[in-house]
Design a protein around this motif. Structure first.
Motif, short mmCIF file in Angstrom:
data_model
loop_
_atom_site.label_atom_id
_atom_site.label_comp_id
_atom_site.label_asym_id
_atom_site.label_seq_id
_atom_site.Cartn_x
_atom_site.Cartn_y
_atom_site.Cartn_z
N ALA A 119 -12.92 29.59 19.33
CA ALA A 119 -14.35 29.39 20.02
C ALA A 119 -15.37 30.04 18.99
N ALA A 120 -15.16 31.45 18.70
CA ALA A 120 -15.98 32.07 17.89
C ALA A 120 -16.72 31.85 16.43
N ILE A 121 -15.47 30.64 16.13
CA ILE A 121 -15.33 30.33 14.77
C ILE A 121 -16.41 28.85 15.30
N GLN A 122 -16.38 28.25 16.12
CA GLN A 122 -16.57 27.15 16.31
C GLN A 122 -18.73 27.88 16.71
N GLN A 123 -18.16 28.51 17.09
CA GLN A 123 -20.52 29.25 18.09
C GLN A 123 -20.75 29.15 15.79
N GLU A 132 -25.94 34.95 7.24
CA GLU A 132 -24.93 35.96 8.50
C GLU A 132 -23.94 35.40 9.36
N ALA A 133 -24.46 33.59 9.24
CA ALA A 133 -23.04 32.65 9.92
C ALA A 133 -22.36 32.50 9.23
N LYS A 134 -22.25 32.46 8.27
CA LYS A 134 -21.07 32.68 7.29
C LYS A 134 -20.59 33.81 7.55
N GLY A 135 -20.85 35.24 7.43
CA GLY A 135 -20.27 36.24 7.74
C GLY A 135 -19.56 35.80 8.96
N ALA A 136 -19.91 35.52 10.62
CA ALA A 136 -19.57 35.45 11.61
C ALA A 136 -18.12 34.70 11.83
N THR A 137 -18.63 33.74 10.46
CA THR A 137 -16.92 32.90 10.85
C THR A 137 -16.11 33.15 10.44
N ALA A 138 -16.75 34.01 8.60
CA ALA A 138 -14.99 34.84 8.26
C ALA A 138 -14.32 35.87 9.23
N THR A 139 -15.63 36.58 9.46
CA THR A 139 -14.94 37.17 10.86
C THR A 139 -13.47 36.85 12.08
N ALA A 140 -14.23 35.69 11.99
CA ALA A 140 -13.85 34.88 14.02
C ALA A 140 -12.60 34.59 13.22
N GLU A 141 -12.54 33.91 12.08
CA GLU A 141 -10.57 32.95 10.94
C GLU A 141 -10.00 34.53 10.91
#
Length: 424
Positions: free
Chosen positions: A267-271, A104-113
């Protein structure tokens, strides 16, 4: 008197003979003792080990019985393990949950990027469009000012030329507006700009088109001279152009808004990356708990510690046993040895790792062993001499000999006789 002397002589002769016989017998016995000490005997021995559970519980299965041959690592018995199995299942579920959080966190990282890339592209597109709008508005102001100036100065030959210039300027403004509108529509299709930005450009395009038509009309009417309403119209157009210029300059603030979107995406990527690290730590902790639970589950199975024969069983199926309680006693067969007790004279020159020739008395077969230790025997094995005739104390030494290659017929307890060291 004559009779007594022969008797005394006879007694003395018997005494001397008896003494000689006893001395001879002692020497023979001593010789025999020395011979026996040079060829001592010992028994084949092996270690006896206990098999016990690492944890306590109720025995549910007993897989061997007394007299069975077992191999090292072979299961011997099992404990009730329903609770341990539940803990293993719980630990596995925790690992799966942690892995889901990582995904889930990896998916959020991809979305933020992706949002960051989109916002960065929007910054570039908005900045370019804003500068084009400012340039367009400045050109419109110049054209409107030129029109007003021309109307105020009157229709002269120069005015005709000025009208032509105004027309060309208006046409240039229209061309820029037309190009800008096409570019913005392309960016809108790519999702890089908002519809509101395109609508603004459309308004500018319509204004530029109207100005072009007006300039064309003014060029046609330049010879007739300006009328009052024409002057007012030109001045109004000038004010409109100035207002459009101010609006275009204010549009530059949209670039800062787009830059804020980029900052928010970073900031979303860092989070999201922090969430990945936290979930990874949770996964490692869950895996460690799973390994611990599986280790305890494995303790519910009693494993043979060595190859050997089951000598005794001290617990039955259904009984409760504690941790470390010896359920089985096993006579190990993977390491057999014999211990010889010898005098210090007999072991002179003997050292650890020497190869020894031995005889199995039951069959007469010769076997070979290896000396693994030489140590003085305890005090109870010391023979105290009488200190007569110059004798000294006799101390025994224990010589342990490993027996790696005994014949098939040899069993624990049989007698071995020492022959001597091998030539090699």
């Amino acid at each position: 008197m004559r009779f007594i002397r022969p008797v005394v002589y006879s007694v003395m002769a018997v005494a001397i003979g008896t003494g000689g016989f006893l001395l001879s017998s002692k020497q023979v016995a001593g010789s025999a003792q020395t011979g026996l000490s040079s060829h001592p005997t010992a028994y084949i021995e092996t270690n006896e080990v206990g098999a016990s559970f690492k944890i306590g519980g109720r025995i549910t299965e007993v897989l061997v019985k007394e007299g069975d041959m077992v191999k090292k690592g072979q299961p011997l018995a099992r404990l009730q393990s329903a609770e341990l199995e539940a803990k293993v299942a719980q630990a596995k579920a925790a690992v799966s949950l942690a892995q889901g959080k990582i995904a889930e966190a990896k998916g959020a990282t991809a979305t933020a990027e992706a949002k960051k890339q989109q916002a960065s592209a929007g910054v570039s597109a908005t900045a370019e469009a804003s500068e084009q709008q400012v340039a367009q508005a400045e050109a419109a102001v110049k054209a409107a000012q030129a029109k007003v100036d021309a109307l105020h100065t009157g229709a002269r030959p120069e005015e005709k030329q000025q009208a032509e210039i105004q027309y060309q300027a208006a046409k240039q403004v229209f061309d820029i507006a037309d190009q800008n509108l096409k570019r913005m529509q392309t960016l809108l299709e790519q999702g890089l700009v908002a519809q509101a930005d395109v609508d603004k450009v459309k308004v500018s395009h319509q204004e530029a088109k109207a100005k072009l038509e007006l300039a064309e009309q003014q060029r046609a009417l330049v010879n007739q001279g300006p009328r009052e309403e024409e002057v007012r119209g030109a001045e109004a157009l000038l004010e409109q152009a100035k207002a459009a210029l101010g609006l275009a300059q204010a549009g530059r603030a949209q670039v800062l808004v787009r830059q804020g979107d980029v900052t928010a995406a970073e900031a979303a990527i860092q989070q999201a990356q922090g969430a990945i690290q936290s979930a990874s730590s949770g996964e490692q902790q869950a895996k460690a708990a799973q390994q611990e639970a599986e280790a305890y589950q494995s303790y519910a199975e009693l494993i043979a510690p060595a190859d050997g024969i089951v000598l005794a069983q001290t617990a039955q199926a259904g009984e409760l046993v504690g941790s470390g309680f010896p359920v089985f006693s096993i006579q190990a067969t993977d390491s057999q040895w014999a211990k010889f007790f010898m005098t210090e004279k007999s072991l002179a020159g003997l050292k650890v790792n020497d190869k020894i020739r031995l005889k199995l008395l039951a069959t007469g077969q010769e076997v070979t062993g290896t000396v693994t230790s030489i140590a003085a025997a305890p005090d109870f094995a010391i023979k105290k001499a009488t200190q007569t005739l110059g004798e000294t104390d006799v101390r025994s030494f224990g010589v342990k000999v490993e027996l790696p290659g005994l014949p098939d017929g040899a069993v624990v307890g049989m007698t071995l006789q020492w022959i001597g060291t091998t030539e090699g």
